[in-house]
Write a protein that holds these residues in place. Structure first.
Motif, PDB file in Angstrom:
ATOM      1  N   VAL A 662      -1.191  -4.744   8.053  1.00  0.00           N
ATOM      2  CA  VAL A 662      -1.814  -5.925   7.453  1.00  0.00           C
ATOM      3  C   VAL A 662      -0.836  -6.536   6.462  1.00  0.00           C
ATOM      4  O   VAL A 662      -0.373  -5.873   5.534  1.00  0.00           O
ATOM      5  N   GLU A 703     -13.069  -7.597   4.311  1.00  0.00           N
ATOM      6  CA  GLU A 703     -12.258  -7.919   5.491  1.00  0.00           C
ATOM      7  C   GLU A 703     -11.555  -6.671   6.013  1.00  0.00           C
ATOM      8  O   GLU A 703     -11.486  -6.437   7.228  1.00  0.00           O
ATOM      9  N   VAL A 704     -11.038  -5.863   5.082  1.00  0.00           N
ATOM     10  CA  VAL A 704     -10.342  -4.628   5.473  1.00  0.00           C
ATOM     11  C   VAL A 704     -11.317  -3.666   6.144  1.00  0.00           C
ATOM     12  O   VAL A 704     -10.976  -3.005   7.139  1.00  0.00           O
ATOM     13  N   ARG A 708     -11.058  -1.991   9.852  1.00  0.00           N
ATOM     14  CA  ARG A 708     -11.075  -0.535  10.054  1.00  0.00           C
ATOM     15  C   ARG A 708     -12.109  -0.091  11.084  1.00  0.00           C
ATOM     16  O   ARG A 708     -12.036   1.031  11.582  1.00  0.00           O
ATOM     17  N   ILE A 713      -5.470   1.241   9.819  1.00  0.00           N
ATOM     18  CA  ILE A 713      -4.469   0.441   9.103  1.00  0.00           C
ATOM     19  C   ILE A 713      -3.319   1.354   8.676  1.00  0.00           C
ATOM     20  O   ILE A 713      -3.502   2.277   7.887  1.00  0.00           O
ATOM     21  N   PHE A 716      -0.232  -1.722   4.187  1.00  0.00           N
ATOM     22  CA  PHE A 716      -0.205  -3.106   3.729  1.00  0.00           C
ATOM     23  C   PHE A 716       1.248  -3.469   3.473  1.00  0.00           C
ATOM     24  O   PHE A 716       2.011  -2.702   2.890  1.00  0.00           O
TER      25      PHE A 716
END
Length: 870
Positions: A662, A703-704, A708, A713, A716
């Motif tokens: 991300v 949003e994360v 997931r 993820i 970052f």
């Protein structure tokens, strides 16, 4: 707790018997310093003991106090020096005394023990006792014959024991009027043993020709192994059995360890610090050769520690577990079984100290005063204003409390039981009453940290020598002015301490007590996350919960056992109820073992308003896979490698198919999108990249969490670290500071090889100038050291070259015997940059080992200043 009078008497008694330096008595100031009491209080106690006839004092100056002759005689210092004389050796000592004092020396003595249990030391104690009681005349000899030393040469043993061509050279002749000790008597042959038995019966020694000589003035003692004692016990009036080390209590083993380390401190003329972990291991080790093996282990370890400081005359030796054999290290596996006894002996002190002059000095913990003073000075040196210093100091004191505090749980009684093992119950009672009163007076409820911290602090304060001011006048004034209520309360506590223990605290120590009371009020609304184990099977999760709570004392771990018979719908409903019940407002971290649980948790996260984070530890799946393969394969290594490979492949497959990166940017989607495109174009990892431009933390978290649900993820990457869910962060600078073909190494957190400089011209110049340094050795080791520093501190090419030349010249200067360069900032750098100090010191080991040199702390500090551009 002992009264001051009893403590003084016990100290004088132990001092008189501890060694020749106190043979004439002890001064008042020595007693006051050792017990941490005021001299006036000690003098009062000494005068009372003199009136009672328990002590006497000398007429001259300085005035010395010692035991009266009657008391001293009855304690028999010769046996009083034996560890365990009033414990595991008590019956042996009583038998020995009876045998020595029996009329006409008519009791024959046999000492029985396993190897290394201290028979010789015990025998010399009997000799000393016989001298003290007048059974033997002053200067009467003590002669020892160890038959084990003659195993391969009985002829020489015959000569030493019975004499050659006459009796004048025999051990009996040398022991006339004194004591002869024959160790390992059971190793003598039958003829030799018969001659000894004849002596025991008649007092005469008969030679081969039948001639006899009277040695009735020789006091004979024998020893044999425990396995052979039954062969001889009928011939002896007194059989003394010495216990194995493993049969002696831990307290006695601790005293032996202290005695041996104290002796090595005196022998080496260096004070010694030993880690408590090491002491625990020695206490728990089963030594086959008992006390002797224990002593040999300690001597060897101290020799190892001495080598590390041999060139630093003012440095203490530090003995750690790695200085000992593997057997000693393994013994720590038994620590849990003996945790209560070990905690009582050592509590939580990290080191035990042994002074080179005085021996065992007790358990060392950094003084709270020194700790606070060091913190205050460090802040002052950095130019921090007084108001900020005060806030920081209060926080620092709070951290000190936390170091010794017990975690809160529902069972406060259990905590008090634990606390009473290391703190006197009278102290606990006094602090309890005091804080109860202060809560009403000050109108606030104190955290349990304050209670535990005060108990531990006062308990140590009573035993300390508090003869000088511990904190500065500025700090004292600051506290009194800004916290008058807490200072007044601390003054009341100081009065209580004086009433209970006759210990007068000075102003600085009252201020420290006030610091404990500055702790912020209890926040009833405080919330913390909790842990929930969810595992398949009966009792699996419950067992993990119980172990976690037992070891942490936090009582914040919960469990749900998902039995194989429970259907998903029932499990979902039970989990819903449990999660809502255990949530304390800050969320729940779930540790689970198989994927079906993840599905249920994901569904619950949609339905209930509780923050949930989960971690998959697939131990059950791995176990199932291993069990199946074991049933089909007879080669253990084949199973091991196949399973390992499958786990690795599963992770790789998961990484490439379901893992994303991300990219983040505060300023707008353009920056994040540009970064995404750069990674997509240059990375060969095959990872999907998602761009997010969200500055609001709550929106970003949502949003994360959505991402997931579909992906894992990996990291970052962006302009800021959101610090979410433990996901790693890669700053944008790292992405663009390397060549595009190195991007994947950055994304996989692999170190980037530092750019190598061309050192050939430098080597040529150094070769012309250096007399003592081998350029070939420099080439083999120095570039790698510089590369490590470059990786750690991101040095540019100029800095790399500068540090390269500096280290080369440093080696040359040390090898040439040049004087070390004093760096005035050394102490400050080591104190404030301790992590850098450890890392750079470790990197320098390559140079030290290659060139057999020592790079001291001044040089390390200079290198740190160079690489950190200080």
């Amino acid at each position: 707790m002992k009264s001051i009078k009893d403590a003084v008497y016990e100290f004088v008694r132990q001092s008189v018997y501890s060694g020749p330096e106190y043979a004439n008595g002890v001064e008042t100031k020595e007693i006051a310093a050792a017990l941490g009491k005021q001299r006036s209080n000690i003098s009062t106690a000494l005068n009372e003991l003199i009136k009672e006839g328990r002590l006497i004092k000398s007429d001259g100056r300085p005035v010395l106090y010692k035991l009266t002759e009657t008391i001293k005689e009855n304690n028999y210092p010769e046996f009083g020096l034996l560890v365990g004389h009033d414990g595991s050796l008590k019956s042996a000592v009583q038998l020995a005394k009876a045998a020595i004092l029996y009329p006409k020396r008519s009791l024959n003595i046999l000492i029985s023990s396993k190897g290394g249990c201290g028979t010789t030391y015990f025998a010399t104690g009997m000799h000393g006792y016989a001298l003290a009681k007048g059974v033997l005349k002053e200067n009467a000899p003590f002669v020892k014959i160890n038959c084990r030393h003659y195993t391969n040469n009985t002829a020489i043993l015959d000569e030493d024991l019975f004499g050659k061509d006459g009796k004048d050279t025999s051990a009996f002749e040398r022991a006339r009027g004194g004591m002869l000790f024959i160790d390992c008597f059971d190793l003598l042959n039958v003829r030799q043993q018969n001659r000894i038995f004849t002596f025991l019966d008649t007092g005469c020694l008969v030679d081969e020709s039948g001639q006899s000589a009277d040695y009735s003035d020789v006091y004979l003692m024998l020893s044999c192994s425990a396995s052979n004692v039954t062969q001889y016990n009928q011939r002896f009036s007194v059989v003394i059995e010495l216990p194995e080390l493993s049969k002696r209590p831990l307290t006695e083993r601790f005293d032996l360890i202290n005695a041996f380390f104290g002796a090595e401190a005196q022998n080496s003329k260096r004070s010694i610090e030993v880690t408590s972990e090491t002491i625990k291991a020695l206490l728990l080790t089963d030594f086959v050769y008992n006390v002797k093996e224990l002593r040999n282990e300690i001597v060897t370890a101290c020799a190892n520690a001495y080598v590390r400081v041999v060139n630093e005359n003012d440095k203490n030796m530090v003995v750690v577990l790695n200085d000992f054999s593997a057997k000693v290290k393994r013994s720590l596996l038994m620590e849990k079984e003996h945790s209560a006894e070990l905690n009582e002996l050592l509590s939580d002190h990290p080191y035990i100290q042994y002074d080179q002059d005085k021996g065992y000095q007790g358990k060392r913990m950094e003084s709270v005063y020194h700790n606070i003073q060091r913190q205050y000075e460090a802040l002052s040196n950095r130019g921090v204003n007084p108001d900020s210093i005060e806030n920081t100091i209060n926080t620092h004191i709070k951290n000190l409390f936390n170091k010794y505090s017990y975690h809160k749980n529902e069972d406060d009684t259990k905590n008090l039981d634990q606390l009473s093992k290391i703190v006197d119950r009278d102290v606990i009672k006094m602090v309890t009453i005091f804080l109860d009163g202060m809560e009403n007076e000050l109108g606030k409820k104190f955290k349990s940290n304050v209670f535990y911290g005060l108990c531990l602090h006062i308990n140590s304060l009573i035993k300390m020598n508090t003869t000088h001011q511990r904190i500065s006048n500025d700090q004292i004034v600051m506290t009194i002015q800004n916290h008058p209520k807490e200072y007044a309360a601390a003054s009341k506590l100081a009065n209580l301490i004086y009433e209970h223990y006759e210990l007068q605290l000075d102003l600085s120590e009252i201020v420290i007590l006030a610091g404990f009371l500055m702790e912020p009020e209890e926040d009833e609304a405080e919330s913390r996350p909790v842990l929930l184990y969810i595992m398949h099977g009966n009792g699996t999760a419950s067992s993990l919960r119980d172990v976690t709570n037992a070891l942490t004392q936090c009582e914040n771990a919960y469990s749900y056992d998902l039995t194989l018979e429970t259907d998903s719908h029932t499990a979902m409903e039970e989990l819903r109820i449990l999660i809502q019940k255990i949530d304390r407002g800050a969320g729940i971290i779930v540790i689970y073992d198989m994927g079906s649980i993840k599905t249920m948790i994901d569904a619950l996260m949609e339905e209930i308003d509780v923050k949930i984070r989960y971690m998959n530890i697939p131990v059950t799946l791995i176990g199932i896979d291993v069990a199946r393969k074991c049933s089909m394969e007879n080669d253990i290594d084949a199973v091991y490698h196949i399973v390992n490979k499958e786990i690795w492949n599963l992770r790789r497959k998961h990484d490439t198919r379901n893992t994303v990166i991300v990219t983040l940017c505060h300023t707008g989607e353009g920056g994040a999108l540009h970064l995404k495109n750069y990674i997509d174009q240059n990375s060969r990892l095959g990872l999907k990249t998602i761009a997010l431009a969200i500055s609001n933390r709550t929106k970003l978290l949502n949003e994360v969490m959505e991402i997931r649900k579909t992906y894992t993820i990996h990291a970052f990457v962006g302009t800021y670290d959101p610090k979410l869910l433990g996901i790693p962060f890669i700053p944008i600078s790292k992405v663009f500071d390397v060549a595009s073909d190195q991007l994947d190494r950055v994304l996989m957190f692999e170190p980037i090889k530092a750019p190598t400089a061309d050192y050939n011209k430098v080597y040529d110049r150094l070769d012309e100038q250096f007399k003592y340094t081998s350029i070939a050795k420099l080439k083999s080791v120095l570039p790698s050291v510089v590369d490590e520093l470059t990786l750690m501190y991101s040095l540019n090419s100029d800095q790399m070259l500068g540090i390269f030349v500096h280290l080369a010249c440093l080696v040359e200067r040390i090898l040439s015997g040049g004087k070390p360069v004093k760096n005035p900032e050394t102490d400050k750098i080591i104190q404030t940059l301790d992590d850098d100090y450890r890392m750079v010191s470790k990197m320098m080991k390559k140079l030290e080992k290659t060139f057999k040199i020592i790079i001291d702390d001044n040089e390390i500090a200079t290198i740190i200043m160079m690489v950190k551009k200080i």
